[in-house]
Design a protein around this motif. Structure first.
Motif, PDB file in Angstrom:
ATOM      1  N   ALA A 154       0.831  -1.206   0.000  1.00 25.45           N
ATOM      2  CA  ALA A 154       0.000   0.000   0.000  1.00 25.45           C
ATOM      3  C   ALA A 154       0.867   1.259   0.000  1.00 25.45           C
ATOM      4  O   ALA A 154       0.606   2.224  -0.727  1.00 25.45           O
ATOM      5  CB  ALA A 154      -0.924  -0.016   1.212  1.00 25.45           C
ATOM      6  N   PHE A 175      -0.818  -2.516  -9.001  1.00 21.79           N
ATOM      7  CA  PHE A 175      -0.455  -2.666  -7.590  1.00 21.79           C
ATOM      8  C   PHE A 175      -0.573  -4.130  -7.188  1.00 21.79           C
ATOM      9  O   PHE A 175      -1.292  -4.910  -7.815  1.00 21.79           O
ATOM     10  CB  PHE A 175      -1.321  -1.778  -6.684  1.00 21.79           C
ATOM     11  CG  PHE A 175      -2.785  -2.092  -6.748  1.00 21.79           C
ATOM     12  CD1 PHE A 175      -3.332  -3.153  -6.026  1.00 21.79           C
ATOM     13  CD2 PHE A 175      -3.637  -1.309  -7.521  1.00 21.79           C
ATOM     14  CE1 PHE A 175      -4.678  -3.433  -6.086  1.00 21.79           C
ATOM     15  CE2 PHE A 175      -4.989  -1.591  -7.586  1.00 21.79           C
ATOM     16  CZ  PHE A 175      -5.516  -2.657  -6.869  1.00 21.79           C
ATOM     17  N   LEU A 178      -2.847  -4.732  -2.078  1.00 18.64           N
ATOM     18  CA  LEU A 178      -3.589  -3.630  -1.470  1.00 18.64           C
ATOM     19  C   LEU A 178      -4.824  -4.280  -0.866  1.00 18.64           C
ATOM     20  O   LEU A 178      -5.567  -4.972  -1.570  1.00 18.64           O
ATOM     21  CB  LEU A 178      -3.980  -2.628  -2.556  1.00 18.64           C
ATOM     22  CG  LEU A 178      -4.612  -1.337  -2.063  1.00 18.64           C
ATOM     23  CD1 LEU A 178      -3.621  -0.542  -1.215  1.00 18.64           C
ATOM     24  CD2 LEU A 178      -5.064  -0.489  -3.248  1.00 18.64           C
ATOM     25  N   GLN A 182      -8.929  -1.105   1.831  1.00 18.68           N
ATOM     26  CA  GLN A 182      -8.122   0.066   1.456  1.00 18.68           C
ATOM     27  C   GLN A 182      -8.394   0.455   0.004  1.00 18.68           C
ATOM     28  O   GLN A 182      -8.516   1.633  -0.328  1.00 18.68           O
ATOM     29  CB  GLN A 182      -6.636  -0.236   1.627  1.00 18.68           C
ATOM     30  CG  GLN A 182      -6.209  -0.278   3.079  1.00 18.68           C
ATOM     31  CD  GLN A 182      -4.752  -0.683   3.168  1.00 18.68           C
ATOM     32  OE1 GLN A 182      -4.373  -1.754   2.715  1.00 18.68           O
ATOM     33  NE2 GLN A 182      -3.947   0.182   3.747  1.00 18.68           N
ATOM     34  N   LEU A 183      -8.512  -0.581  -0.841  1.00 17.06           N
ATOM     35  CA  LEU A 183      -8.792  -0.336  -2.249  1.00 17.06           C
ATOM     36  C   LEU A 183     -10.144   0.366  -2.397  1.00 17.06           C
ATOM     37  O   LEU A 183     -10.282   1.315  -3.172  1.00 17.06           O
ATOM     38  CB  LEU A 183      -8.787  -1.659  -3.025  1.00 17.06           C
ATOM     39  CG  LEU A 183      -9.101  -1.554  -4.510  1.00 17.06           C
ATOM     40  CD1 LEU A 183      -8.033  -0.754  -5.239  1.00 17.06           C
ATOM     41  CD2 LEU A 183      -9.217  -2.941  -5.144  1.00 17.06           C
TER      42      LEU A 183
END
Ligand code: ADP
Length: 660
Positions: A154, A175, A178, A182-183
């Motif tokens: 992250a 990414f 993550l 949070q995404l």
């Protein structure tokens, strides 16, 4: 888009030449510009208006030349290079596995350059550090064309997005790792896709309840949540995930304190380990190294959420599998390198999987059946059979072969026994026939032997009658006469008993007998015949009993056959007919019996043949006496042979094993 700055690179920066890097396009652009120039020059020589027009045309053509390759690149795909930005510092096992998963997938697509940078965000932070990192990356990758950036963790994604505009404008970002919540908070990011992970704290608590029945306490061990990359969200999930449990919170504590506390935890507790990266006193290490230190001291099982921690002494838990996350990120990167727009590629989610450590399961007495469905058990110690598979197979084969051999031999023995029994039966029958024949030969002497006592009985009875007719019969004499009659009767009875015993058809039966007795009986039986044939019969027996296991009737028959043969052989000699029977000890283990005579002996060339069936030199002989004698002796585990004596006459010997 970094495609423009990376694909078209000044060939000679010092000269400021605007030639184009791609040779085909360079040729096209240069030639085209050159021909327009020439055309313009020839058409409007010295005409300034036309010169201006020509310059405008040239400018347009130049712009087209610059834009044309950009468009072509978009069709063909991005530069085949990937920059992996990693949050880790020491290339710990998790990131190592992640990278190898990524690399394996990228390698399937030919030549892709992979650059890697460790941002070291778990150990360093702050504006100055970030600034220095940015400068470093900017300078380092100034001349490199990057197709895709893969941002692990992250924190890395956060930095990448902040730097992208300046360092790699327009480069798509993939990414990895993550967390899904949070995404969700970040929402859909432009030109970004990636691999989200789903590893809620609730799963770790569920595992703790599985491995510790009646769990009432959870012990949280790890670096402070804001330093975590994979488990940062756990900090927020504590209240809901641990409801109903007591929580011992060791998060962010110094290693020395952690080691002390984990050694004396309450009975119904389990440790949930997120990752410690430093001892709090300046030493940093990968989370798996810290895990090992903690596992050595912990008095309760440790639940984890990442695969590499399993080998470091954890019992297990819902774990992220780094290699699969890396591979997934690799697949997304490839799609983008091959022309897809990152914004059109939806992020994928990798869920943690229940992995368990077999050795720790043994230590904490956790059965396989209590684990969640689909659990994978690692480090299972092979069973003895698995460990020594080939050796076990070899031993099993040897045992099987041996067993087969034993069965075969037992079967063979059974068959041999049957054959032996049958041959003994045949031998007994033949011996019986032979005995009948011998008895026929001996019938005159038997009759003589019977006549003697019968005659005496008659004489004694007549004498007794006369005595009784007298006035004063002498009762004492009568008593003596009666005693004589009784004795003679017993003698006659004994002859008949012996004859009956000899002629009895009995199966081959061995028992404990004394060879001297057998020899004495046979010689007694032969005595009358011998005297009738004018033969002197001598018997010399060894002192003491010669105990053997044998059939007395059959052994008597052997002796009888040998003695009768001797008497037959001596029939032609006028006098000096002698048969000597002898029993002796032959060493300590057997006895030897010999019958020798004073006859003509056996011709030397016939010595070996006399035991053959049907070999006879007699006019009315059958040639089976010696053959039967040999069969009987062999059945008694003995040996028989013939020889001529140095002083003349034949001698037959046989040995028999003594009872131990
Ligand atoms: P048979 O008495 O019916 O001939 P045997 O098997 O008993 O059968 O004997 C075989 C032969 O061995 C005899 O015919 C004889 O030639 C020889 N033989 C056996 N015993 C003697 C002996 N004591 N002296 C000389 N020859 C013997």
């Amino acid at each position: 888009m970094i495609c423009a700055s990376g694909s078209i690179v000044p060939r000679d920066r010092s000269a400021g030449n605007a030639s184009i890097w791609l040779p085909g396009l360079l040729r096209f652009g240069s030639n085209f510009r050159f021909s327009i120039e020439q055309a313009g020059a020839s058409l409007v020589h010295n005409c300034s208006l036309y010169r201006v027009m020509i310059r405008i045309v040239l400018l347009i053509v130049g712009l087209l030349a610059v834009l044309a390759p950009t468009c072509l690149l978009a069709q063909d795909g991005r530069p085949h290079s990937v920059l992996v930005l990693d949050q880790s510092n020491l290339r710990g096992p998790f990131y190592y596995q992640l990278s190898s998963g990524l690399r394996e997938v990228l390698d399937t697509e030919g030549q892709i350059t992979v650059y890697g940078e460790n941002l070291d965000l778990t150990r360093f932070g702050g504006a100055a550090y970030e600034e220095s990192l940015k400068r470093y990356l900017k300078e380092k990758y100034r001349d490199r064309s990057i197709g895709v950036i893969v941002a692990n963790g992250a924190g890395t994604l956060d930095h990448t997005l902040r730097w992208r505009e300046e360092l790699w404008p327009g480069v798509p970002v993939v990414f990895a790792m993550l967390e899904v919540t949070q995404l969700a908070k970040l929402g859909r990011l432009a030109n970004v896709t990636g691999v989200a992970i789903k590893n809620p704290l609730a799963d770790a608590i569920k595992t703790a309840r599985t491995v510790v029945p009646g769990l009432d306490t959870i012990v949280l061990v790890g670096d402070s949540w804001d330093r975590q990359s994979l488990f940062r969200h756990w900090g927020e999930e504590i209240p809901t995930a641990t409801s109903g449990l007591m929580v011992i919170d060791l998060v962010g504590q110094k290693m020395s304190n952690i080691l002390k506390r984990v050694a004396e935890l309450p009975e119904r507790s389990a440790i949930v380990y997120s990752g410690v990266f430093s001892d709090g006193a300046g030493t940093y290490y990968p989370a798996a190294t810290a895990m090992r230190l903690i596992a050595e001291k912990a008095n309760r099982p440790i639940v984890v959420g990442a695969e590499p921690l399993l080998a470091a002494g954890a019992i297990g838990g819902y774990s992220l599998i780094a290699k699969e996350i890396g591979a997934e990120a690799g697949r997304l990167a490839l799609r983008i390198l091959n022309g897809e727009q990152a914004g059109n590629v939806p992020p994928v989610t990798q869920e943690s999987k229940p992995l368990f450590n077999w050795k720790q399961m043994q230590r904490w007495n956790v059965s396989e059946s209590s684990l969640p469905e689909g659990s994978e058990i690692r480090f299972r110690e092979p069973t003895f059979l698995e460990q020594y598979r080939w050796e076990s197979m070899a031993v099993a084969s040897a045992i099987l072969i041996q067993a087969g051999l034993i069965i075969f031999l037992l079967h063979e023995r059974h068959l041999r026994r049957n054959a032996e029994v049958e041959s003994h039966e045949r031998m007994s029958e033949l011996a019986h026939v032979n005995r009948q024949a011998t008895t026929g030969e001996l019938s005159s002497s038997i009759a003589h032997e019977l006549n003697q006592p019968l005659g005496s009985i008659l004489t004694n009875a007549e004498t007794a009658e006369l005595i009784l007719k007298s006035d004063k019969p002498d009762l004492g004499e009568i008593r003596e006469i009666l005693a004589d009659i009784k004795r003679d009767d017993q003698r006659a009875g004994e002859v008949i008993r012996r004859l009956r015993g000899f002629l009895k058809r009995t199966p081959f039966e061995t028992r404990d007998i004394d060879l001297n007795e057998v020899m004495g009986e046979a010689f007694k039986f032969l005595s009358v015949q011998a005297s009738a044939r004018n033969v002197a019969l001598y018997l010399q027996t060894a002192p003491g009993a010669l105990r053997i296991k044998g059939d007395p009737i059959q052994l008597q028959q052997v002796i009888l056959n040998l003695v009768v043969n001797s008497m037959d052989a001596m029939a032609t000699i006028p006098y000096g007919r002698t048969v000597i029977g002898r029993t002796e000890l032959n060493g300590g283990s057997s006895a030897v019996i010999s019958i020798s005579d004073s006859g003509p002996g056996i011709p030397a060339d016939k010595l070996a043949q006399v035991f053959d069936p049907f070999f006879t030199t007699k006019e009315k002989g059958m040639g089976i006496g010696l053959s039967i004698a040999r069969t009987i002796i062999l059945a008694h585990k003995g040996q028989i042979w013939a020889e001529n004596q140095s002083g003349g006459g034949a001698a037959f010997h046989f040995t028999l094993p003594l009872v131990a």
